[in-house]
Design an enzyme around this catalytic site. Structure first.
Site, mmCIF file in Angstrom:
data_model
loop_
_atom_site.group_PDB
_atom_site.id
_atom_site.type_symbol
_atom_site.label_atom_id
_atom_site.label_comp_id
_atom_site.label_asym_id
_atom_site.label_seq_id
_atom_site.Cartn_x
_atom_site.Cartn_y
_atom_site.Cartn_z
ATOM 1 N N HIS A 124 0.831 -1.204 0.000
ATOM 2 C CA HIS A 124 0.000 0.000 0.000
ATOM 3 C C HIS A 124 0.869 1.258 0.000
ATOM 4 O O HIS A 124 0.622 2.196 -0.775
ATOM 5 C CB HIS A 124 -0.912 -0.026 1.232
ATOM 6 C CG HIS A 124 -1.800 1.163 1.367
ATOM 7 N ND1 HIS A 124 -3.110 1.175 0.955
ATOM 8 C CD2 HIS A 124 -1.568 2.398 1.887
ATOM 9 C CE1 HIS A 124 -3.649 2.353 1.203
ATOM 10 N NE2 HIS A 124 -2.730 3.108 1.778
ATOM 11 N N GLU A 125 1.888 1.289 0.852
ATOM 12 C CA GLU A 125 2.730 2.481 0.947
ATOM 13 C C GLU A 125 3.569 2.679 -0.313
ATOM 14 O O GLU A 125 3.712 3.812 -0.795
ATOM 15 C CB GLU A 125 3.637 2.375 2.182
ATOM 16 C CG GLU A 125 2.891 2.346 3.506
ATOM 17 C CD GLU A 125 1.998 3.559 3.721
ATOM 18 O OE1 GLU A 125 2.391 4.680 3.306
ATOM 19 O OE2 GLU A 125 0.913 3.412 4.285
ATOM 20 N N GLU A 187 -6.213 6.820 -1.440
ATOM 21 C CA GLU A 187 -6.183 5.641 -0.578
ATOM 22 C C GLU A 187 -6.750 4.417 -1.298
ATOM 23 O O GLU A 187 -6.190 3.323 -1.219
ATOM 24 C CB GLU A 187 -6.977 5.907 0.705
ATOM 25 C CG GLU A 187 -6.295 6.847 1.674
ATOM 26 C CD GLU A 187 -4.972 6.302 2.178
ATOM 27 O OE1 GLU A 187 -4.836 5.066 2.309
ATOM 28 O OE2 GLU A 187 -4.071 7.101 2.427
#
Length: 266
Positions: A124-125, A187
């Site tokens: 995700h990061e 996100e």
């Protein structure tokens, strides 16, 4: 006169901006070049290493490095080298910065209970970097008047005095007390891209829903630091459950080809 010059400088900068498409097809306005963003990322990471205690635990470092290296090895760009640093802190947090920098806090390892759950977070990061979300953040701050200092920093003229501002714009706001969080679209994009990335690396994507459920339970009503800039909702967990099934073939193919298992040695 100073105000006029600042306004003219801003108009000149905005006039040179380009509209791009993110990897999922979403429109983006990016004011800064990859080289400038890499410079921001490198400066921010160096500052983080000065401010935060770095873990000397060889077993923890080997474990986190193993997961991070597998995730980044699945990226399209094989030329980028990634620096991975483990910070000795109870914070439940992790981040990735332009230029190939990953920071993981030891507190995260109490919530991300295995290699697959840790890979969900790191995927995700890293996806935020891959999709140029930090460039969007800095560009948004520039356009909404957060400060021409951002442009100066990116061009190497701002100096370390502006570190809180540019670190916040890079998504590190929760760490420096200046919150400029990623938006919901960013996100969601990082969820999609990150889950696909970790599956390609041979990590089980079904860990996604479990990880975010763990996150929601951690730290009481407000949750851990990671959720202060990464809001978690029931909708997000449902979306992850759907995404998990879509990327399962990628995971199965990676496992069939053989991947290294990352474990914390005792």
């Amino acid at each position: 006169m100073k105000k006029l010059l600042s306004a003219l400088a801003l108009l000149s900068l905005l006039g040179g901006c380009a509209t791009h498409q993110s990897p999922t097809g979403r429109g983006q306005t990016l004011l800064f070049s990859p080289a400038e963003m890499n410079q921001l990322g490198a400066a921010s990471f160096e500052e983080m290493k000065k401010q935060q205690k770095i873990s000397k635990d060889s077993k923890v470092n080997a474990y986190v490095g193993c997961v991070a290296n597998r995730v980044t090895a699945a990226l399209p760009d094989k030329s980028q080298r990634w620096e991975v640093v483990v910070f000795d802190s109870p914070q439940v947090n992790a981040f990735a910065l332009p230029g190939g920098h990953i920071g993981v806090y030891t507190g995260l390892l109490k919530v991300a209970e295995n290699q697959d759950q840790l890979a969900v977070v790191l995927g995700h990061e890293v996806a935020h970097v891959l999709a140029q979300h930090s460039n969007e953040q800095v560009s948004r701050a520039q356009m909404t008047g957060t400060g021409l200092q951002l442009a100066n920093v990116a061009l190497g003229a701002g100096g370390i005095a502006n570190r809180d501002l540019y670190m916040a714009a890079l998504g590190l706001g929760a760490l420096v007390g200046y919150i400029l969080p990623f938006g919901r679209e960013q996100e969601s994009e990082a969820d999609v891209m990150g889950l696909e990335l970790m599956a390609r690396a041979g990590f089980d994507p079904r860990a996604g829903t479990v990880l975010w459920q763990n996150m929601a339970k951690a730290g009481g009503a407000q949750g851990p630091e990671l959720l202060s800039t990464h809001p978690s909702h029931n909708t997000r967990i449902r979306d992850l459950a759907r995404l998990e099934q879509q990327v399962m073939p990628l995971y199965e193919a990676a496992r069939a080809s053989g991947v290294k298992t990352c474990q914390m040695t005792k």
